[in-house]
Design a protein around this motif. Structure first.
Motif, PDB file in Angstrom:
ATOM      1  N   UNK A 168       0.810  -1.217   0.000  1.00 41.65           N
ATOM      2  CA  UNK A 168       0.000   0.000   0.000  1.00 41.65           C
ATOM      3  C   UNK A 168       0.847   1.273   0.000  1.00 41.65           C
ATOM      4  N   UNK A 169       2.125   1.164   0.287  1.00 37.88           N
ATOM      5  CA  UNK A 169       2.978   2.350   0.320  1.00 37.88           C
ATOM      6  C   UNK A 169       3.457   2.784  -1.071  1.00 37.88           C
ATOM      7  N   UNK A 170       3.237   1.971  -2.075  1.00 34.39           N
ATOM      8  CA  UNK A 170       3.656   2.338  -3.427  1.00 34.39           C
ATOM      9  C   UNK A 170       2.801   3.488  -3.945  1.00 34.39           C
ATOM     10  N   UNK A 171       3.441   4.599  -4.296  1.00 33.94           N
ATOM     11  CA  UNK A 171       2.719   5.804  -4.715  1.00 33.94           C
ATOM     12  C   UNK A 171       1.845   5.563  -5.935  1.00 33.94           C
ATOM     13  N   UNK A 172       2.314   4.693  -6.816  1.00 30.39           N
ATOM     14  CA  UNK A 172       1.557   4.412  -8.032  1.00 30.39           C
ATOM     15  C   UNK A 172       0.175   3.838  -7.748  1.00 30.39           C
ATOM     16  N   UNK A 173       0.016   3.189  -6.598  1.00 31.29           N
ATOM     17  CA  UNK A 173      -1.259   2.565  -6.278  1.00 31.29           C
ATOM     18  C   UNK A 173      -2.337   3.588  -5.928  1.00 31.29           C
ATOM     19  N   UNK A 174      -1.921   4.833  -5.589  1.00 32.67           N
ATOM     20  CA  UNK A 174      -2.870   5.948  -5.467  1.00 32.67           C
ATOM     21  C   UNK A 174      -3.991   5.651  -4.469  1.00 32.67           C
ATOM     22  N   UNK A 175      -3.626   5.029  -3.372  1.00 38.72           N
ATOM     23  CA  UNK A 175      -4.623   4.583  -2.393  1.00 38.72           C
ATOM     24  C   UNK A 175      -5.398   5.757  -1.788  1.00 38.72           C
ATOM     25  N   UNK A 233       0.227  -5.534   2.244  1.00 37.60           N
ATOM     26  CA  UNK A 233       1.188  -5.107   3.263  1.00 37.60           C
ATOM     27  C   UNK A 233       1.238  -3.591   3.393  1.00 37.60           C
ATOM     28  N   UNK A 234       1.559  -3.145   4.606  1.00 36.66           N
ATOM     29  CA  UNK A 234       1.871  -1.742   4.917  1.00 36.66           C
ATOM     30  C   UNK A 234       0.700  -0.779   4.737  1.00 36.66           C
ATOM     31  N   UNK A 235      -0.508  -1.211   5.070  1.00 35.29           N
ATOM     32  CA  UNK A 235      -1.609  -0.242   5.102  1.00 35.29           C
ATOM     33  C   UNK A 235      -1.586   0.457   6.454  1.00 35.29           C
ATOM     34  N   UNK A 236      -1.416   1.769   6.430  1.00 37.31           N
ATOM     35  CA  UNK A 236      -1.327   2.567   7.655  1.00 37.31           C
ATOM     36  C   UNK A 236      -2.616   3.374   7.802  1.00 37.31           C
TER      37      UNK A 236
END
Length: 226
Positions: free
Chosen positions: A71-78, A100-103
């Protein structure tokens, strides 16, 4: 080298084909689009209530799935997806995150949230897709988007932006929603549309008819036999 060889280059989407066709390394080459495929017999719908019971998820809530490797990958645009969900006016929603890594502290989550972390087992992912009412894929760029395809194959519609990979998988208002890039309000409209319309059968049929891995293998075979 690729530039000097007589080869056929296969890419998974037409947008990628257009992106590379005039580059120095691929100019003049035969570039063919063959979409990725999946085992549609494996990624198939499981009864939603049963899937939720197995996963200990709320039975009656509308569940929105966000899933990615990281989830920390900027491309995913969460953040865009969270913003679109926040704009919804529906008291019966649950946000389900798998990856992984959802904050959660980064976002002001308006609705109940369940985080299950990274899942290694495809059978468990099949359960999560089947348990959800829709999947959101808010990425800025996706070469293809297996998440989109796996979700559709499990009968779960997908909301995404009308760009790159997902735009070539989703049929607007039939198997999901393609929002104008990168209009979060339109993504909200898409979520509402999917929750208000039963697109599950369309999603499943589209995946089976167009993305069966065995059919894709035959397309590759034709290229090799060329």
């Amino acid at each position: 080298s690729i530039a000097d060889s007589n080869i056929t280059v296969v890419v998974p989407t037409d947008w990628l084909r257009k992106a590379v066709i005039d580059t120095e390394i691929y100019k003049g080459k035969n570039i063919k689009t063959i979409n990725h495929g999946i085992d549609v017999n494996f990624f198939s719908p499981i009864d939603k209530t049963e899937a939720r019971k197995i996963l200990s998820l709320p039975i009656k809530s509308k569940i929105i799935l966000l899933t990615t490797e990281n989830f920390e990958r900027k491309n995913k645009n969460i953040a865009a997806a969270i913003d679109a969900i926040t704009k919804l006016n529906n008291e019966n929603l649950t946000l389900l995150t798998v990856g992984s890594n959802f904050d959660a502290q980064k976002f002001k989550l308006k609705y109940p949230h369940i985080n299950r972390g990274f899942v290694y087992d495809e059978l468990v992912m099949k359960l999560y897709y089947s348990a959800a009412d829709l999947t959101i894929v808010p990425s800025l760029i996706e070469t293809f988007s297996l998440v989109t395809l796996e979700s559709l194959s499990c009968g779960t519609p997908v909301a995404a932006f009308k760009t790159t990979g997902p735009a070539e998988i989703i049929i607007h208002k039939s198997t999901g929603w393609l929002a104008e890039p990168f209009n979060n309000q339109d993504l909200t409209a898409g979520i509402n549309y999917i929750l208000s319309n039963n697109l599950s059968e369309n999603a499943r049929k589209h995946a089976v008819n167009n993305f069966d891995i065995y059919h894709k293998a035959k397309e590759y075979q034709k290229v090799y036999e060329g």
